[in-house]
Structures are given as C-alpha cells and as structure tokens.
Design a protein around this motif. Structure first.
Motif, PDB file in Angstrom:
ATOM      1  N   PHE A   1      63.692  42.264  38.677  1.00 25.62           N
ATOM      2  CA  PHE A   1      63.198  42.867  40.195  1.00 25.62           C
ATOM      3  C   PHE A   1      63.024  41.701  41.250  1.00 25.62           C
ATOM      4  CE2 PHE A   1      62.604  47.095  39.171  1.00 25.62           C
ATOM      5  CZ  PHE A   1      62.146  47.123  37.758  1.00 25.62           C
ATOM      6  N   GLY A   2      63.674  41.697  42.172  1.00 20.18           N
ATOM      7  CA  GLY A   2      63.441  40.817  43.476  1.00 20.18           C
ATOM      8  C   GLY A   2      62.979  41.057  44.519  1.00 20.18           C
TER       9      GLY A   2
ATOM     10  N   LEU B   1      63.592  45.967  47.798  1.00 22.46           N
ATOM     11  CA  LEU B   1      63.168  45.481  46.364  1.00 22.46           C
ATOM     12  C   LEU B   1      64.669  45.538  45.917  1.00 22.46           C
ATOM     13  CD1 LEU B   1      60.984  46.775  43.858  1.00 22.46           C
ATOM     14  CD2 LEU B   1      63.042  47.487  43.433  1.00 22.46           C
ATOM     15  N   ILE B   2      65.319  44.623  45.106  1.00 21.96           N
ATOM     16  CA  ILE B   2      66.491  44.788  44.356  1.00 21.96           C
ATOM     17  C   ILE B   2      66.204  44.522  42.937  1.00 21.96           C
ATOM     18  CG2 ILE B   2      68.953  43.681  44.130  1.00 21.96           C
ATOM     19  CD1 ILE B   2      68.926  42.856  46.974  1.00 21.96           C
ATOM     20  N   ALA B   3      66.769  45.495  42.094  1.00 18.24           N
ATOM     21  CA  ALA B   3      66.615  45.367  40.689  1.00 18.24           C
ATOM     22  C   ALA B   3      67.835  45.277  40.058  1.00 18.24           C
ATOM     23  CB  ALA B   3      65.968  46.752  40.341  1.00 18.24           C
ATOM     24  N   THR B   4      68.153  44.269  39.437  1.00 15.69           N
ATOM     25  CA  THR B   4      69.366  43.950  38.940  1.00 15.69           C
ATOM     26  C   THR B   4      69.265  44.237  37.141  1.00 15.69           C
ATOM     27  OG1 THR B   4      69.532  42.106  40.606  1.00 15.69           O
ATOM     28  CG2 THR B   4      71.200  42.228  38.632  1.00 15.69           C
TER      29      THR B   4
ATOM     30  N   SER C   1      59.273  37.598  32.188  1.00 11.83           N
ATOM     31  CA  SER C   1      58.596  36.295  33.420  1.00 11.83           C
ATOM     32  C   SER C   1      58.329  36.982  34.727  1.00 11.83           C
ATOM     33  CB  SER C   1      59.645  35.163  33.304  1.00 11.83           C
ATOM     34  OG  SER C   1      60.644  35.739  34.287  1.00 11.83           O
ATOM     35  N   LEU C   2      57.690  36.249  35.098  1.00 13.28           N
ATOM     36  CA  LEU C   2      57.018  36.712  36.818  1.00 13.28           C
ATOM     37  C   LEU C   2      56.968  35.431  37.400  1.00 13.28           C
ATOM     38  CD1 LEU C   2      53.537  38.488  36.967  1.00 13.28           C
ATOM     39  CD2 LEU C   2      53.896  36.445  37.838  1.00 13.28           C
ATOM     40  N   HIS C   3      57.431  35.436  38.666  1.00 12.99           N
ATOM     41  CA  HIS C   3      57.418  34.214  39.566  1.00 12.99           C
ATOM     42  C   HIS C   3      57.182  34.627  40.989  1.00 12.99           C
ATOM     43  CE1 HIS C   3      60.201  30.671  40.760  1.00 12.99           C
ATOM     44  NE2 HIS C   3      58.883  30.500  41.185  1.00 12.99           N
TER      45      HIS C   3
ATOM     46  N   LEU D   1      59.179  37.690  45.222  1.00  9.98           N
ATOM     47  CA  LEU D   1      58.540  38.064  43.963  1.00  9.98           C
ATOM     48  C   LEU D   1      59.515  38.394  42.987  1.00  9.98           C
ATOM     49  CD1 LEU D   1      55.510  40.284  45.265  1.00  9.98           C
ATOM     50  CD2 LEU D   1      55.392  37.940  45.231  1.00  9.98           C
ATOM     51  N   LEU D   2      59.498  37.783  42.023  1.00  5.93           N
ATOM     52  CA  LEU D   2      60.446  37.969  40.892  1.00  5.93           C
ATOM     53  C   LEU D   2      59.694  38.420  39.764  1.00  5.93           C
ATOM     54  CD1 LEU D   2      62.702  34.818  41.306  1.00  5.93           C
ATOM     55  CD2 LEU D   2      63.499  37.103  41.541  1.00  5.93           C
TER      56      LEU D   2
END
Lengths: 504, 87
Positions: A286-287, A257-260, A376-378, A391-392
């Motif tokens: 969050f990616g 998980l990468i949180a930017t 948003s959620l993607h 997952l974004l």
C-alpha cells in the motif's frame, strides 16, 4: 577375403549421410567389432590355405587403396569393386583403416547389390578359403542390429527386416531434443493459462473482500478503482499476469492510495520453478500519498530484523535520517522481539506505536497470532522521488480462501492515515529533526543549481558549434559568389564586342 | 502523548468526495523499463545456435521467447508492437 566386408561397409557408408556424434561412436563400435570378426576369420583362412600371386598385386594396389579410402569413402557414387576388394586385402592384416568411420548398412538394396559384386571379386581368389564369408558377411548385418540392442545407445532390433525398423527408431531417438522441447513448450502454454487464472482468482478474492461495497476501503474512500467510479467501472488494474493495482482516492489527510499486488509468476513455468526454489511469497504493497500539510517530520520503519537492516541500507531517507532503535527498557509495552524499529526520533516512534496498535497487532501475543502476514511498514516525509510524503505498508497475501486473515493488518492502513494526519511533533522533537532536513534541502538545491549550470553550458557550446558551421558554410558560399562575379565580368568584357559585330 | 483530541473526527465519515483525485498512471520512459532478461537470453541463444549449429541452443531460444512473451506487461500496446515487429 577379409576386407570385402569392409568394402561393403564403405560403399554403403558412402551412400549415407553422416549422423550425429553419438551415432558416429556407435557405428564406430560396430565397425570395429565386425572388422575384428572378419580379421579373425581371415587369419584362420590364411593359416589354412596358400596364396599365389598375392604379394605382387599388393604393392601396386596398396597406394591406390590409401587414396581411395580418404577422399572417396564418403561420396555417394560406389567405388569399383575390384580395386577395392583387391586393395582391401592387404589392409586386412593391418586392422581396420583408421580414417574410415563406418556406417551401418541399413539399406537392404545396397547390401544385396554388394553381394554379386563381392562374389565376382571372390572368384579372383581361392574360393575354398572364402566360401563361408558371404554367409558370415550376411550374419554381421543381422548381428549388428542385435548389437544395437545390446548397445545402450541404440534401440533393440530383431533381424534382417528389422533393420528398417531400427532405422526408423533411430530417427525417432535422433529427434530427442525436438520432442523434449516441444513437450516443454506445450506444458509451458498449458501452465500459462492455469497460472493466469490462479493469479486472477487471488486478486479477485482480495478485491471482493476489501474493495467491494461496505468493505473497509469503500467506507474510507469515495473513489474506488481507476475508472470513473461508477457502478460498472473495474476495481482492479491488471498490469501484467502477476501484477494487479487498486486505486482509491477521496479521503481526508491523503491524496490517494495505490495498492500493488505482486504475485508469484505462476503463468511462467520457468519463473514458477525459480519462485519455488527461492520461496517467494505473494505480497501487497500500500502506498499512500499524504497531503502537504497533513504530515509532520516523521521517518520511521518497522520490519523483521533482517528486512529492517536491508531497508536501513537501501532506502536513502532511512539511511540519512534514521537509526536503528534499541529496545526500550522503560517497562512500557513495546513491539514484538522479532521486529526492529528504525526511526529518526525515539519520541516519534513511541508516539506512533500506540497502545491500541501494540495490543492489536504488534505486541508479543498479537503478533504471534496476526503478524504472519506483516512484512514491513515505512513512513517518510523525505521520500526520494516526486511524492515526498509517503506511507508504505507491505503485507504478505494469504491464500485465496483465507483473505479474511488479512483484515486486522488492513485496518492499520486507515488508522495510520488518520493518526499521522493529526500528529504534531513536540517542540524538542521538531528542533532535533529540523537541522538535518535543512542540510538535506540545501544540498538538493546545490545539486539543482549545478545541474542547471551544466545544462546552460551545454546549450552554449551547441550554439557556438552551430554558429561556426554556419560561418563555414557562408565562407564557402562567399567564395563561390566571388567566382561567379568574376566570370560574369569576363563575359561582359567579351559581350560588347559581339554586339558591335552584330550591328554591322 | 502529543496526539490531538478530536476523537469525534475518527468516528466521522473520513471520505471527502471533493478531494478525489483521478488515477494518473506513472509515466515510465522507455529507457527505465525493467530489463528483459528473457528476451536478451533468447537473442544470445538464437545467435549461438545459428553460428555453431547447436540444435538445443535454437530450441532454448524459442523457449525464452515464449517466456518473454508471457511476461510482457501491458504498457502501451506492447502486444501490438510485437505483432507488427514479428510480421
């Protein structure tokens, strides 16, 4: 003696470097006023007195005057007083000379130097008529500073000695741009450090709330941070004064998980003002990269209506595979009105919007309460790029003191990792989603092949060029070798004769 | 609902230490870097200020240089490069 005043201006002006455009206009204004004054005085005196021998001199010196004015008036060396004063007189009746941009006589020394010269010039003419002129000429010098005070451009000055002060003040105001820019730079530098600290504070508050021991991410991931994962390694990675990254890894179903955190550019004064105008918000993205076997065919996006439409346009996978979902009329509880769902398959969207999620976050009531931070959620398994299954989540970061408000949205992250990791499509849904994906895969293959072919062709063309160049070089060398051989043969032919001679 | 049962897995510890993948920063080529508008504007203003002798253009150039420096991202020793370039 109308024009001794102007002659003095000219001399002083010639000893002075030209100022900026605004000052130029100001000086012009003063000059016109003064020349009008002296013009009026001279008129009165002309009417009152008689001139003798004036006209003859006029004709001779008028031409000189014209020449003297144009090339010389800006030179530093002073012009001869007699010629100027004599020639300036005829000018007095025509008004001020057009080309002379007068400058304020700011040097007392030059002013005092002019007076004895002017007085000697006066003696040539009728003293009676011009008696009061030196006094009147002195007055304009004191009047002009007072004029300066009246004039909106100039600074207010009192009298005689205040001319120097006006000079200094003029210099101060002439550095207006420099003062403005240096003060802006100082404010910029101060704001840099203030903004930097503010951004760091927000990032640290977030990390202390969600990434430290016994926090949600600590319970979900075994490695936190970009370092070794030991006690002292830093949690956050600072990429710029407004970009912070948090990495976590070691969980089922996902690789990491990468949180930017993208914060407002508080450190940059210009950007700070622009962000205020454009109403930019601090956000965290969050990616999550899913494992290859963990994610089924899911293409889904949820956002507010405007945002959802732009996402549908911009994101290639959404554009290709997904469509905007109309609100369900089946009576089932669904997401809040202001949210829009973009999905490939309605069934999948329905399955992923579980009751729990709708009750807690996306339902009407819950969204009013907790949904402010949701952007948003993607979810996609056809992401254009190296990582296909992604997952974004994008949330708005609250104030540094209110990080707790984000908790409910952040719990969505591990919940959906598990949900999608376990989720399997129904047979019908899978059959529907298979066809467009197969198409997409074929197209990508074709593109790859064409790209490879182009690369091959380029390489072949380059090889041909190299070979041709080599051949050209070789041919040139071959020619040289032939020439050398010929010379060698010729030398040999000559050679033996010499030997024969020697033997003798 | 096609969700699989396995509620027990949700209560179990989701962490998997063997599955840990160390952080690999995404490599960005020099060509793909986001365009530095501040630096570009600084150059334009600087040239304009020099050519036409407008003081305010030169000062704006300095301001935009400061903005560009402030927005520098720490991608592979940018600061070192800029200092060496300046000196």
């Amino acid at each position: 003696m109308a024009k001794p005043s102007s002659s003095r201006w000219l001399r002083i002006m010639s000893g002075f470097s030209s100022p900026s455009g605004d000052a130029l206009l100001f000086f012009l204004a003063i000059f016109f006023f003064v020349s009008l004054l002296t013009h009026g005085i001279s008129r009165i005196s002309v009417l009152a007195a008689e001139f003798e021998g004036f006209d003859a001199d006029d004709v001779e010196h008028e031409e000189e005057a014209n020449e003297a004015f144009d090339p010389k008036f800006l030179k530093s060396s002073p012009l001869t007083p007699t010629s100027l004063t004599q020639t300036s007189f005829p000018e007095s009746h025509h008004g001020p000379p057009p080309s002379s941009a007068a400058e304020l006589p700011t040097d007392d020394a030059s002013v005092s130097a002019e007076k004895p010269l002017a007085s000697s010039a006066f003696e040539l003419w009728d003293d009676e008529e011009f008696e009061g002129i030196p006094v009147h000429i002195a007055d304009p010098t004191s009047e002009s500073p007072s004029l300066a005070s009246e004039n909106p451009v100039g600074d207010g000055v009192g009298d005689g000695s205040a001319v120097n002060a006006s000079n200094r003040q003029w210099r101060l105001s002439s550095y207006f741009i420099e003062i403005l820019c240096i003060s802006f730079l100082i404010i910029f530098i101060i704001n840099y450090f203030i903004g930097k600290r503010q951004n760091e504070l927000i990032a640290l508050c977030w990390a202390s709330q969600f990434a430290t021991k016994d926090s949600i991410f600590d319970k979900n991931f075994s490695l936190l941070g970009t370092g070794d994962g030991k006690e002292d390694s830093p949690l956050l990675l600072k990429e710029g004064q407004d970009v912070f990254k948090f990495y976590a890894s070691g969980r089922r179903y996902c690789q990491g998980l990468i949180a930017t955190m993208e914060l407002r550019s508080r450190h940059d004064l210009i950007a700070r003002v622009m962000d205020l105008l454009l109403n930019k918000k601090d956000s965290i993205t969050f990616g999550i990269v899913m494992n290859e076997d963990a994610m089924d065919h899911v293409v889904l996006a949820i956002a507010r209506k405007k945002m959802a439409r732009s996402m549908h346009k911009d994101a290639k996978d959404l554009h290709r595979f997904a469509t905007v979902m109309a609100t369900q009329s089946s009576g089932r509880r669904w997401v809040a009105e202001e949210l829009m769902v973009v999905t490939e398959s309605k069934e999948v969207a329905g399955d992923l919007m579980t009751d729990v999620v709708i009750d807690q976050v996306f339902g009407e009531k819950a969204f009013d309460k907790f949904g402010k931070g949701f952007i948003s959620l993607h979810f996609t398994d056809q992401h254009p790029g190296s990582c296909k299954k992604l997952l974004l989540f994008k949330f708005a970061l609250p104030h540094a003191n209110n990080m707790v408000d984000l908790t409910r949205l952040i719990t969505l992250v591990p919940y959906y990792i598990d949900l999608i990791g376990r989720y399997k499509l129904s047979i019908q849904a899978r059959s529907k989603t298979e066809a467009p994906r197969a198409k997409a895969a074929q197209e990508s293959l074709k593109e790859m092949q064409s790209a490879r072919q182009e690369a091959l062709q380029k390489r072949r063309a380059e090889k041909k060029r190299l070979i041709e160049e080599a051949e050209a070089k070789l041919s040139a060398e071959a020619v040289r070798r032939k020439e050398e051989k010929e010379r060698a043969r010729q030398m040999k032919k000559l050679g033996p004769k010499v030997r024969m001679l020697r033997s003798h | 609902m096609r969700e699989t049962r396995e509620t027990s897995s949700s209560t179990a510890d989701p962490r998997q230490p063997p599955a840990v993948k160390p952080y690999a920063p995404p490599r960005i080529l020099a060509d793909e870097l986001p365009f530095d508008y501040a630096g570009f504007l600084a150059v334009i203003f600087g040239i304009t200020g020099l050519m036409f002798r407008y003081k305010i253009c030169s000062w704006l150039a300095i301001i935009f240089v400061a903005k560009s420096l402030a927005n520098m991202k720490n991608m592979e020793n940018d600061l070192r490069q800029t200092f060496s370039a300046v000196s």
